[in-house]
Scaffold this motif. Structure first.
Motif, PDB file in Angstrom:
ATOM      1  N   MET A  46      57.686  41.701  17.543  1.00  7.90           N
ATOM      2  CA  MET A  46      57.170  42.586  16.528  1.00  7.90           C
ATOM      3  C   MET A  46      58.244  43.600  16.149  1.00  7.90           C
ATOM      4  SD  MET A  46      53.982  45.313  16.520  1.00  7.90           S
ATOM      5  CE  MET A  46      52.962  44.228  17.443  1.00  7.90           C
ATOM      6  N   ILE A  47      58.323  43.881  14.864  1.00  2.89           N
ATOM      7  CA  ILE A  47      59.237  44.902  14.367  1.00  2.89           C
ATOM      8  C   ILE A  47      58.402  46.094  13.925  1.00  2.89           C
ATOM      9  CG2 ILE A  47      60.922  45.493  12.578  1.00  2.89           C
ATOM     10  CD1 ILE A  47      61.688  42.524  12.498  1.00  2.89           C
ATOM     11  N   LYS A  48      58.792  47.269  14.401  1.00  5.15           N
ATOM     12  CA  LYS A  48      58.112  48.495  14.005  1.00  5.15           C
ATOM     13  C   LYS A  48      59.075  49.364  13.217  1.00  5.15           C
ATOM     14  CE  LYS A  48      54.952  48.609  17.908  1.00  5.15           C
ATOM     15  NZ  LYS A  48      54.359  49.436  18.969  1.00  5.15           N
ATOM     16  N   GLY A  49      58.551  50.017  12.203  1.00  7.07           N
ATOM     17  CA  GLY A  49      59.368  50.918  11.407  1.00  7.07           C
ATOM     18  C   GLY A  49      58.544  52.086  10.929  1.00  7.07           C
ATOM     19  N   GLN A  50      59.226  53.159  10.568  1.00 12.80           N
ATOM     20  CA  GLN A  50      58.534  54.316  10.013  1.00 12.80           C
ATOM     21  C   GLN A  50      59.438  55.034   9.031  1.00 12.80           C
ATOM     22  OE1 GLN A  50      57.522  56.858  13.304  1.00 12.80           O
ATOM     23  NE2 GLN A  50      59.504  57.864  13.290  1.00 12.80           N
ATOM     24  N   CYS A  51      58.810  55.750   8.104  1.00 12.83           N
ATOM     25  CA  CYS A  51      59.587  56.538   7.156  1.00 12.83           C
ATOM     26  C   CYS A  51      60.264  57.682   7.902  1.00 12.83           C
ATOM     27  CB  CYS A  51      58.703  57.048   6.016  1.00 12.83           C
ATOM     28  SG  CYS A  51      57.418  58.206   6.511  1.00 12.83           S
ATOM     29  N   HIS A  52      61.136  58.394   7.241  1.00 14.58           N
ATOM     30  CA  HIS A  52      61.932  59.432   7.896  1.00 14.58           C
ATOM     31  C   HIS A  52      61.062  60.518   8.520  1.00 14.58           C
ATOM     32  CE1 HIS A  52      64.886  62.743   8.221  1.00 14.58           C
ATOM     33  NE2 HIS A  52      65.674  61.743   8.586  1.00 14.58           N
ATOM     34  N   CYS A  53      59.985  60.920   7.847  1.00 12.54           N
ATOM     35  CA  CYS A  53      59.129  61.986   8.379  1.00 12.54           C
ATOM     36  C   CYS A  53      58.046  61.473   9.323  1.00 12.54           C
ATOM     37  CB  CYS A  53      58.505  62.794   7.239  1.00 12.54           C
ATOM     38  SG  CYS A  53      57.249  61.922   6.272  1.00 12.54           S
ATOM     39  N   GLY A  54      57.886  60.141   9.410  1.00 14.82           N
ATOM     40  CA  GLY A  54      56.908  59.552  10.320  1.00 14.82           C
ATOM     41  C   GLY A  54      55.488  59.456   9.786  1.00 14.82           C
ATOM     42  N   THR A  55      55.266  59.839   8.546  1.00 19.69           N
ATOM     43  CA  THR A  55      53.923  59.794   7.959  1.00 19.69           C
ATOM     44  C   THR A  55      53.423  58.368   7.796  1.00 19.69           C
ATOM     45  OG1 THR A  55      54.264  61.883   6.802  1.00 19.69           O
ATOM     46  CG2 THR A  55      52.566  60.429   5.919  1.00 19.69           C
ATOM     47  N   ILE A  56      54.311  57.461   7.401  1.00 19.01           N
ATOM     48  CA  ILE A  56      53.937  56.068   7.149  1.00 19.01           C
ATOM     49  C   ILE A  56      54.739  55.168   8.075  1.00 19.01           C
ATOM     50  CG2 ILE A  56      53.792  54.245   5.418  1.00 19.01           C
ATOM     51  CD1 ILE A  56      53.793  56.551   3.312  1.00 19.01           C
ATOM     52  N   SER A  57      54.050  54.221   8.703  1.00 15.54           N
ATOM     53  CA  SER A  57      54.729  53.291   9.606  1.00 15.54           C
ATOM     54  C   SER A  57      54.212  51.878   9.360  1.00 15.54           C
ATOM     55  CB  SER A  57      54.512  53.694  11.066  1.00 15.54           C
ATOM     56  OG  SER A  57      53.146  53.623  11.400  1.00 15.54           O
ATOM     57  N   TYR A  58      54.961  50.907   9.895  1.00 15.47           N
ATOM     58  CA  TYR A  58      54.504  49.519   9.806  1.00 15.47           C
ATOM     59  C   TYR A  58      54.742  48.787  11.112  1.00 15.47           C
ATOM     60  CZ  TYR A  58      59.402  48.066   8.788  1.00 15.47           C
ATOM     61  OH  TYR A  58      60.751  47.826   8.820  1.00 15.47           O
ATOM     62  N   GLU A  59      53.966  47.711  11.268  1.00 13.88           N
ATOM     63  CA  GLU A  59      54.159  46.720  12.327  1.00 13.88           C
ATOM     64  C   GLU A  59      54.261  45.373  11.637  1.00 13.88           C
ATOM     65  OE1 GLU A  59      50.873  47.108  14.974  1.00 13.88           O
ATOM     66  OE2 GLU A  59      51.565  49.036  15.746  1.00 13.88           O
ATOM     67  N   TYR A  60      55.344  44.682  11.905  1.00 16.41           N
ATOM     68  CA  TYR A  60      55.645  43.392  11.279  1.00 16.41           C
ATOM     69  C   TYR A  60      55.546  42.337  12.371  1.00 16.41           C
ATOM     70  CZ  TYR A  60      58.699  39.952   8.899  1.00 16.41           C
ATOM     71  OH  TYR A  60      59.237  38.838   8.321  1.00 16.41           O
ATOM     72  N   ARG A  61      54.512  41.516  12.295  1.00 15.19           N
ATOM     73  CA  ARG A  61      54.263  40.497  13.327  1.00 15.19           C
ATOM     74  C   ARG A  61      54.714  39.120  12.829  1.00 15.19           C
ATOM     75  NH1 ARG A  61      50.134  43.628  12.525  1.00 15.19           N
ATOM     76  NH2 ARG A  61      48.950  42.056  11.401  1.00 15.19           N
ATOM     77  N   ASP A  62      55.998  38.994  12.643  1.00 13.01           N
ATOM     78  CA  ASP A  62      56.582  37.754  12.157  1.00 13.01           C
ATOM     79  C   ASP A  62      58.048  37.773  12.590  1.00 13.01           C
ATOM     80  OD1 ASP A  62      56.844  35.335  10.853  1.00 13.01           O
ATOM     81  OD2 ASP A  62      56.302  36.098   8.875  1.00 13.01           O
ATOM     82  N   THR A  63      58.750  36.682  12.382  1.00 14.21           N
ATOM     83  CA  THR A  63      60.174  36.632  12.695  1.00 14.21           C
ATOM     84  C   THR A  63      60.925  36.357  11.403  1.00 14.21           C
ATOM     85  OG1 THR A  63      59.674  35.751  14.882  1.00 14.21           O
ATOM     86  CG2 THR A  63      61.938  35.491  14.089  1.00 14.21           C
ATOM     87  N   PRO A  64      61.613  37.354  10.874  1.00 15.94           N
ATOM     88  CA  PRO A  64      62.321  37.112   9.612  1.00 15.94           C
ATOM     89  C   PRO A  64      63.547  36.240   9.842  1.00 15.94           C
ATOM     90  CG  PRO A  64      62.818  39.307  10.421  1.00 15.94           C
ATOM     91  CD  PRO A  64      61.785  38.722  11.354  1.00 15.94           C
ATOM     92  N   PRO A  65      63.737  35.200   9.027  1.00 17.78           N
ATOM     93  CA  PRO A  65      64.944  34.386   9.161  1.00 17.78           C
ATOM     94  C   PRO A  65      66.188  35.159   8.734  1.00 17.78           C
ATOM     95  CG  PRO A  65      63.661  33.678   7.272  1.00 17.78           C
ATOM     96  CD  PRO A  65      62.852  34.722   7.978  1.00 17.78           C
ATOM     97  N   TYR A  66      65.998  36.162   7.892  1.00 15.57           N
ATOM     98  CA  TYR A  66      67.078  37.016   7.402  1.00 15.57           C
ATOM     99  C   TYR A  66      66.442  38.208   6.686  1.00 15.57           C
ATOM    100  CZ  TYR A  66      65.994  34.491   3.114  1.00 15.57           C
ATOM    101  OH  TYR A  66      65.346  33.929   2.052  1.00 15.57           O
ATOM    102  N   ALA A  67      67.270  39.171   6.362  1.00 10.87           N
ATOM    103  CA  ALA A  67      66.871  40.292   5.515  1.00 10.87           C
ATOM    104  C   ALA A  67      67.639  40.172   4.205  1.00 10.87           C
ATOM    105  CB  ALA A  67      67.184  41.618   6.198  1.00 10.87           C
ATOM    106  N   ASN A  68      67.021  40.594   3.123  1.00 10.91           N
ATOM    107  CA  ASN A  68      67.633  40.498   1.799  1.00 10.91           C
ATOM    108  C   ASN A  68      68.177  41.836   1.344  1.00 10.91           C
ATOM    109  OD1 ASN A  68      67.773  38.028   0.567  1.00 10.91           O
ATOM    110  ND2 ASN A  68      65.880  38.228  -0.580  1.00 10.91           N
ATOM    111  N   ARG A  69      69.424  41.836   0.935  1.00  8.06           N
ATOM    112  CA  ARG A  69      70.018  42.977   0.230  1.00  8.06           C
ATOM    113  C   ARG A  69      70.122  42.520  -1.219  1.00  8.06           C
ATOM    114  NH1 ARG A  69      70.670  47.738   2.006  1.00  8.06           N
ATOM    115  NH2 ARG A  69      71.763  47.110   3.885  1.00  8.06           N
ATOM    116  N   CYS A  70      69.263  43.083  -2.086  1.00  3.38           N
ATOM    117  CA  CYS A  70      69.179  42.661  -3.487  1.00  3.38           C
ATOM    118  C   CYS A  70      69.948  43.635  -4.372  1.00  3.38           C
ATOM    119  CB  CYS A  70      67.702  42.615  -3.904  1.00  3.38           C
ATOM    120  SG  CYS A  70      67.429  42.145  -5.639  1.00  3.38           S
ATOM    121  N   ASN A  71      70.582  43.102  -5.417  1.00  3.26           N
ATOM    122  CA  ASN A  71      71.357  43.938  -6.327  1.00  3.26           C
ATOM    123  C   ASN A  71      70.661  44.183  -7.670  1.00  3.26           C
ATOM    124  OD1 ASN A  71      71.657  41.530  -7.673  1.00  3.26           O
ATOM    125  ND2 ASN A  71      73.881  41.495  -7.625  1.00  3.26           N
ATOM    126  N   CYS A  72      69.350  43.921  -7.728  1.00  2.10           N
ATOM    127  CA  CYS A  72      68.647  44.211  -8.983  1.00  2.10           C
ATOM    128  C   CYS A  72      68.640  45.725  -9.207  1.00  2.10           C
ATOM    129  CB  CYS A  72      67.233  43.642  -8.984  1.00  2.10           C
ATOM    130  SG  CYS A  72      66.012  44.614  -8.068  1.00  2.10           S
TER     131      CYS A  72
END
Length: 120
Positions: free
Chosen positions: A1-27
């Protein structure tokens, strides 16, 4: 599981998957946000603290995606479908996770500005 939160900690997530990669998009929006996206079905994601009083909703262009940003610290958290928010494919900003987690995931570069293909 991957956990993340915004800088102030108000919003967080739990990601219950395995990403094959992360995307850096240039749009135009992703480049300005500096986001590093991981994707999954919304059923694999739990978002805590996200509601209309804690996040800013933004959509542009074809008006299909809803980008959500913490209105306290300005961290962009996710994008989801405007048509079916909280359902279907969702993207999370991996930059909200711990640095050691980010460094373990392969980063691919996506040309969302022109060809809609990966550049690597």
């Amino acid at each position: 599981m991957i956990k993340g939160q915004c800088h102030c900690g108000t919003i967080s997530y739990e990601y219950r998957d395995t990403p094959p990669y992360a995307n850096r998009c240039n749009c135009s929006i992703c480049r300005r946000l500096g986001a590093l996206w991981i994707y999954s079905d919304a059923s694999n994601i739990t978002i805590n603290g996200l509601d209309d009083s804690t996040s800013i909703s933004y959509s542009h262009g074809d008006m299909e995606l809803d980008f959500r940003t913490c209105n306290k610290c300005g961290t962009t958290i996710l994008w989801q479908s405007l048509e079916t928010p909280g359902e279907g494919r969702m993207a999370l900003n991996l930059n909200m996770a711990d640095l050691n987690v980010i460094n373990e995931i392969r980063v691919r570069h996506f040309d969302g500005a022109d060809t809609w293909t990966h550049l690597d």
